[in-house]
Design an enzyme around this catalytic site. Structure first.
Site, PDB file in Angstrom:
ATOM      1  N   GLY A 101      10.362 -13.150  -1.246  1.00 49.26           N
ATOM      2  CA  GLY A 101       9.624 -14.403  -1.192  1.00 49.26           C
ATOM      3  C   GLY A 101      10.466 -15.551  -0.652  1.00 49.26           C
ATOM      4  O   GLY A 101      11.526 -15.348  -0.077  1.00 49.26           O
ATOM      5  N   LYS A 110      15.448   0.626   7.943  1.00 48.82           N
ATOM      6  CA  LYS A 110      15.258  -0.617   7.183  1.00 48.82           C
ATOM      7  C   LYS A 110      16.489  -0.875   6.326  1.00 48.82           C
ATOM      8  O   LYS A 110      16.860  -0.052   5.485  1.00 48.82           O
ATOM      9  CB  LYS A 110      14.008  -0.530   6.303  1.00 48.82           C
ATOM     10  N   ASN A 149      16.338  -0.287  -6.107  1.00 50.09           N
ATOM     11  CA  ASN A 149      15.874   0.222  -7.395  1.00 50.09           C
ATOM     12  C   ASN A 149      15.993   1.723  -7.582  1.00 50.09           C
ATOM     13  O   ASN A 149      15.518   2.262  -8.567  1.00 50.09           O
ATOM     14  CB  ASN A 149      14.421  -0.229  -7.616  1.00 50.09           C
ATOM     15  N   THR A 150      16.599   2.406  -6.617  1.00 47.57           N
ATOM     16  CA  THR A 150      16.950   3.813  -6.798  1.00 47.57           C
ATOM     17  C   THR A 150      18.472   3.862  -6.766  1.00 47.57           C
ATOM     18  O   THR A 150      19.067   3.577  -5.721  1.00 47.57           O
ATOM     19  CB  THR A 150      16.344   4.687  -5.676  1.00 47.57           C
ATOM     20  N   ASN A 208      11.083  -7.252  -8.162  1.00 47.26           N
ATOM     21  CA  ASN A 208      10.504  -5.960  -8.521  1.00 47.26           C
ATOM     22  C   ASN A 208      11.605  -4.928  -8.711  1.00 47.26           C
ATOM     23  O   ASN A 208      12.634  -4.949  -8.045  1.00 47.26           O
ATOM     24  CB  ASN A 208       9.466  -5.506  -7.482  1.00 47.26           C
ATOM     25  N   ARG A 209      11.353  -4.046  -9.660  1.00 48.33           N
ATOM     26  CA  ARG A 209      12.207  -2.870  -9.819  1.00 48.33           C
ATOM     27  C   ARG A 209      11.303  -1.656 -10.021  1.00 48.33           C
ATOM     28  O   ARG A 209      11.459  -0.885 -10.974  1.00 48.33           O
ATOM     29  CB  ARG A 209      13.214  -3.035 -10.974  1.00 48.33           C
ATOM     30  N   SER A 263       5.399 -10.870  -0.052  1.00 53.75           N
ATOM     31  CA  SER A 263       5.315 -11.850  -1.148  1.00 53.75           C
ATOM     32  C   SER A 263       4.452 -13.050  -0.768  1.00 53.75           C
ATOM     33  O   SER A 263       3.690 -13.564  -1.605  1.00 53.75           O
ATOM     34  CB  SER A 263       6.717 -12.337  -1.536  1.00 53.75           C
ATOM     35  N   GLY A 274      10.566 -13.554   3.189  1.00 56.70           N
ATOM     36  CA  GLY A 274      10.356 -14.977   2.952  1.00 56.70           C
ATOM     37  C   GLY A 274       9.339 -15.664   3.837  1.00 56.70           C
ATOM     38  O   GLY A 274       9.224 -16.887   3.782  1.00 56.70           O
ATOM     39  N   ASN A 318       6.687   4.526   5.701  1.00 56.26           N
ATOM     40  CA  ASN A 318       8.018   4.253   5.177  1.00 56.26           C
ATOM     41  C   ASN A 318       8.362   5.367   4.188  1.00 56.26           C
ATOM     42  O   ASN A 318       7.605   5.642   3.261  1.00 56.26           O
ATOM     43  CB  ASN A 318       7.962   2.875   4.500  1.00 56.26           C
ATOM     44  N   ASN A 329      15.075  -5.676   3.551  1.00 53.91           N
ATOM     45  CA  ASN A 329      14.478  -5.411   2.236  1.00 53.91           C
ATOM     46  C   ASN A 329      14.721  -6.602   1.274  1.00 53.91           C
ATOM     47  O   ASN A 329      15.132  -7.669   1.718  1.00 53.91           O
ATOM     48  CB  ASN A 329      15.065  -4.113   1.685  1.00 53.91           C
ATOM     49  N   THR A 330      14.457  -6.384   0.005  1.00 55.87           N
ATOM     50  CA  THR A 330      14.690  -7.431  -1.002  1.00 55.87           C
ATOM     51  C   THR A 330      16.190  -7.586  -1.247  1.00 55.87           C
ATOM     52  O   THR A 330      16.971  -6.696  -0.913  1.00 55.87           O
ATOM     53  CB  THR A 330      14.000  -7.033  -2.323  1.00 55.87           C
ATOM     54  N   ASP A 380       0.863  -1.189   0.000  1.00 54.67           N
ATOM     55  CA  ASP A 380       0.000   0.000   0.000  1.00 54.67           C
ATOM     56  C   ASP A 380       0.896   1.234   0.000  1.00 54.67           C
ATOM     57  O   ASP A 380       0.969   1.967   0.979  1.00 54.67           O
ATOM     58  CB  ASP A 380      -0.924  -0.038   1.227  1.00 54.67           C
ATOM     59  N   LYS A 381       1.558   1.452  -1.125  1.00 50.50           N
ATOM     60  CA  LYS A 381       2.567   2.505  -1.201  1.00 50.50           C
ATOM     61  C   LYS A 381       1.977   3.880  -0.934  1.00 50.50           C
ATOM     62  O   LYS A 381       2.661   4.773  -0.442  1.00 50.50           O
ATOM     63  CB  LYS A 381       3.219   2.522  -2.593  1.00 50.50           C
ATOM     64  N   SER A 438      16.257   0.018  -0.639  1.00 49.52           N
ATOM     65  CA  SER A 438      15.661  -0.430  -1.898  1.00 49.52           C
ATOM     66  C   SER A 438      16.744  -0.479  -2.966  1.00 49.52           C
ATOM     67  O   SER A 438      17.505   0.479  -3.115  1.00 49.52           O
ATOM     68  CB  SER A 438      14.545   0.512  -2.342  1.00 49.52           C
ATOM     69  N   PHE A 447      10.334   3.187  -6.511  1.00 45.23           N
ATOM     70  CA  PHE A 447       9.636   4.232  -5.732  1.00 45.23           C
ATOM     71  C   PHE A 447       8.609   4.998  -6.569  1.00 45.23           C
ATOM     72  O   PHE A 447       8.626   6.229  -6.638  1.00 45.23           O
ATOM     73  CB  PHE A 447      10.623   5.244  -5.128  1.00 45.23           C
TER      74      PHE A 447
HETATM   75  C1  LIG Z   1       6.391  -5.460  -5.235  1.00 45.58           C
HETATM   76  C2  LIG Z   1       7.188  -5.054  -4.032  1.00 45.58           C
HETATM   77  C3  LIG Z   1       7.340  -3.703  -3.729  1.00 45.58           C
HETATM   78  C4  LIG Z   1       8.057  -3.313  -2.608  1.00 45.58           C
HETATM   79  N1  LIG Z   1       8.174  -1.985  -2.304  1.00 45.58           N
HETATM   80  C5  LIG Z   1       8.830  -1.597  -1.181  1.00 45.58           C
HETATM   81  C6  LIG Z   1       8.900  -0.235  -0.807  1.00 45.58           C
HETATM   82  O1  LIG Z   1       8.346   0.640  -1.465  1.00 45.58           O
HETATM   83  N2  LIG Z   1       9.597   0.085   0.309  1.00 45.58           N
HETATM   84  C7  LIG Z   1      10.216  -0.864   1.086  1.00 45.58           C
HETATM   85  O2  LIG Z   1      10.817  -0.524   2.104  1.00 45.58           O
HETATM   86  N3  LIG Z   1      10.137  -2.175   0.774  1.00 45.58           N
HETATM   87  C8  LIG Z   1       9.470  -2.560  -0.334  1.00 45.58           C
HETATM   88  N4  LIG Z   1       9.384  -3.889  -0.645  1.00 45.58           N
HETATM   89  C9  LIG Z   1      10.077  -4.880   0.211  1.00 45.58           C
HETATM   90  C10 LIG Z   1       9.143  -5.505   1.239  1.00 45.58           C
HETATM   91  O3  LIG Z   1       8.672  -4.528   2.131  1.00 45.58           O
HETATM   92  C11 LIG Z   1       9.883  -6.607   2.037  1.00 45.58           C
HETATM   93  O4  LIG Z   1      10.917  -6.003   2.785  1.00 45.58           O
HETATM   94  C12 LIG Z   1      10.475  -7.683   1.136  1.00 45.58           C
HETATM   95  O5  LIG Z   1       9.629  -7.950   0.038  1.00 45.58           O
HETATM   96  C13 LIG Z   1      10.732  -8.995   1.886  1.00 45.58           C
HETATM   97  O6  LIG Z   1       9.538  -9.557   2.371  1.00 45.58           O
HETATM   98  P1  LIG Z   1       8.721 -10.735   1.598  1.00 45.58           P
HETATM   99  O7  LIG Z   1       9.716 -11.799   1.231  1.00 45.58           O
HETATM  100  O8  LIG Z   1       7.685 -11.156   2.593  1.00 45.58           O
HETATM  101  O9  LIG Z   1       8.135 -10.095   0.387  1.00 45.58           O
HETATM  102  C14 LIG Z   1       8.667  -4.293  -1.772  1.00 45.58           C
HETATM  103  C15 LIG Z   1       8.493  -5.652  -2.077  1.00 45.58           C
HETATM  104  C16 LIG Z   1       7.770  -6.046  -3.189  1.00 45.58           C
HETATM  105  C17 LIG Z   1       7.593  -7.514  -3.486  1.00 45.58           C
END
Ligand SMILES: Cc1cc2nc3c(=O)[nH]c(=O)nc-3n(C[C@H](O)[C@H](O)[C@H](O)COP(=O)(O)O)c2cc1C
Length: 369
Positions: A266, A214, A175-176, A110-111, A317, A295, A139, A243-244, A64-65, A173, A114
């Protein structure tokens, strides 16, 4: 309705492009009535950062960005919802396609970069629901072309503190471009100093809003030493790990999609995320609590995360693959563990396996920390 994303609805969502499916899921949450869930068992309650969580399971940032559906998500049974990442100015993010489902791996890349409606719009939404209660974390991140990224974080804290249960500083993140470099000592120390100043400036109206950092699961252990040292010295209220990942463990089965640039989340992330959480836990020495993300897609993986050091957990995920019924499954598993072990509350589990996790061989397929 709790099974909104389950069964038929989930099959429909699966047939769509992942980003269209996400948009539709938000719409469904906006417009489908979501009856309140029964009260959580009191043994699931946690008090963390001075806040009372009815249960320790949160929705991670990125779903929910733009704060469109925090109340529907709270009603669905989350103990807390983290909205964002929000940037000061609206920005579109990267071009599509930028979201990929790796079905065979139960993973996502994902990429998005933001994509944000920007602070004005999101603040208006959050102000409108400010009296609704529930724990909503915010966040925050920097605009891609910001001249002074640290100033972006400070600005957002000052603006959002009054409507935030807590604020997360997202410097992880992938992706920036360059964002994760803010985890380097000198930059991080300056960032946290200015962020905490901003919090103090907002405090007369907003109270003392907890600040969480984070981090990326890809930090080296030497960098993690520095990050935890600075977080402790600057007295943040907590950290989210994490994060990812930019890593692509060799065991991924969707080899073509695995080549896409971006952050992997995931099921394949779980071993690395748990290891980095445990490594963080042993370095923090109980000075502040940790939120574990990465995960979780079952009751067992949520309990494992708590044992590795998390006072609270977050999922993203796992929800995409399992639907909202994952929430009920995790709650039942946590209660079953409490019954089995004769434990009074979840606090007894926090970090109980951290030392053991840090003694294991490094997770297969990930570069050594
Ligand atoms: C599609 C997508 C968008 C995400 N966007 C953000 C973000 O805007 N800010 C952030 O801090 N983390 C973002 N994340 C990371 C998640 O908050 C989380 O830290 C990460 O996906 C690991 O958890 P999971 O394995 O349960 O998905 C994003 C993850 C996904 C899959």
């Amino acid at each position: 309705m709790i099974d909104l994303l389950d069964g038929l609805a989930r099959r429909l969502l699966y047939a769509l492009d992942p980003e269209d499916a996400h948009r539709l899921a938000i719409r469904m949450l906006q417009f489908a009535p979501m009856p309140p869930q029964p009260r959580d068992d009191r043994r699931l309650a946690m008090r963390v950062f001075g806040l009372n969580f009815a249960n320790p399971i949160g929705l991670a940032a990125g779903f929910d960005k733009n704060a469109e559906v925090p109340d529907a998500l709270l009603r669905a049974g989350f103990g807390f919802v983290e909205v964002g990442t929000i940037t000061p100015l609206p920005q579109p993010g990267n071009s599509r396609p930028r979201l990929f489902r790796l079905d065979a791996d139960v993973a996502i890349i994902n990429r998005l970069g933001f994509n944000s409606d920007g602070a004005d719009t999101v603040l208006r939404r959050l102000a409108a629901r400010a009296r609704a209660g529930g724990i909503v974390g915010i966040n925050v991140g920097a605009n891609k072309d910001a001249a002074d990224r640290v100033a972006d974080y400070a600005h957002l804290i000052e603006r959002f503190a009054a409507v935030a249960s807590y604020v997360t500083i997202n410097i992880s993140s992938p992706n920036t471009p360059g964002l994760r470099d803010m985890q380097q000592s000198r930059v991080l120390d300056d960032l946290l100093a200015r962020v905490i100043d901003a919090r103090e400036r907002a405090a007369p109206q907003a109270g003392s809003t907890p600040i969480l950092l984070k981090i990326a699961p890809d930090l080296s252990l030497a960098d993690l030493d520095d990050v935890v040292g600075i977080a402790r010295a600057r007295r943040v209220e907590g950290m989210i790990v994490g994060n990812t990942t930019v890593a692509r463990p060799a065991q991924l089965r969707e080899t073509e999609k695995a080549k896409e640039a971006g952050g992997l989340s995931g099921r394949p992330l779980l071993p690395l995320a748990d290891r980095m959480l445990a490594e963080t836990y042993v370095r923090v020495e109980g000075v502040f609590p940790l939120v574990g993300a990465g995960g979780i897609d079952s009751g067992a993986s949520a309990l494992g995360k708590i044992r590795a050091g998390a006072s609270l957990v977050q999922v993203y995920s796992g929800l995409v693959f399992r639907g909202l019924s994952l929430l009920g499954e995790i709650k039942r598993a946590l209660l079953a563990a409490l019954d089995r072990d004769g434990a009074q509350n979840l606090g007894d589990y926090v970090g109980s396996d951290a030392a053991a996790v840090t003694a294991e061989p490094w997770p297969t397929g990930f570069p050594r920390g």
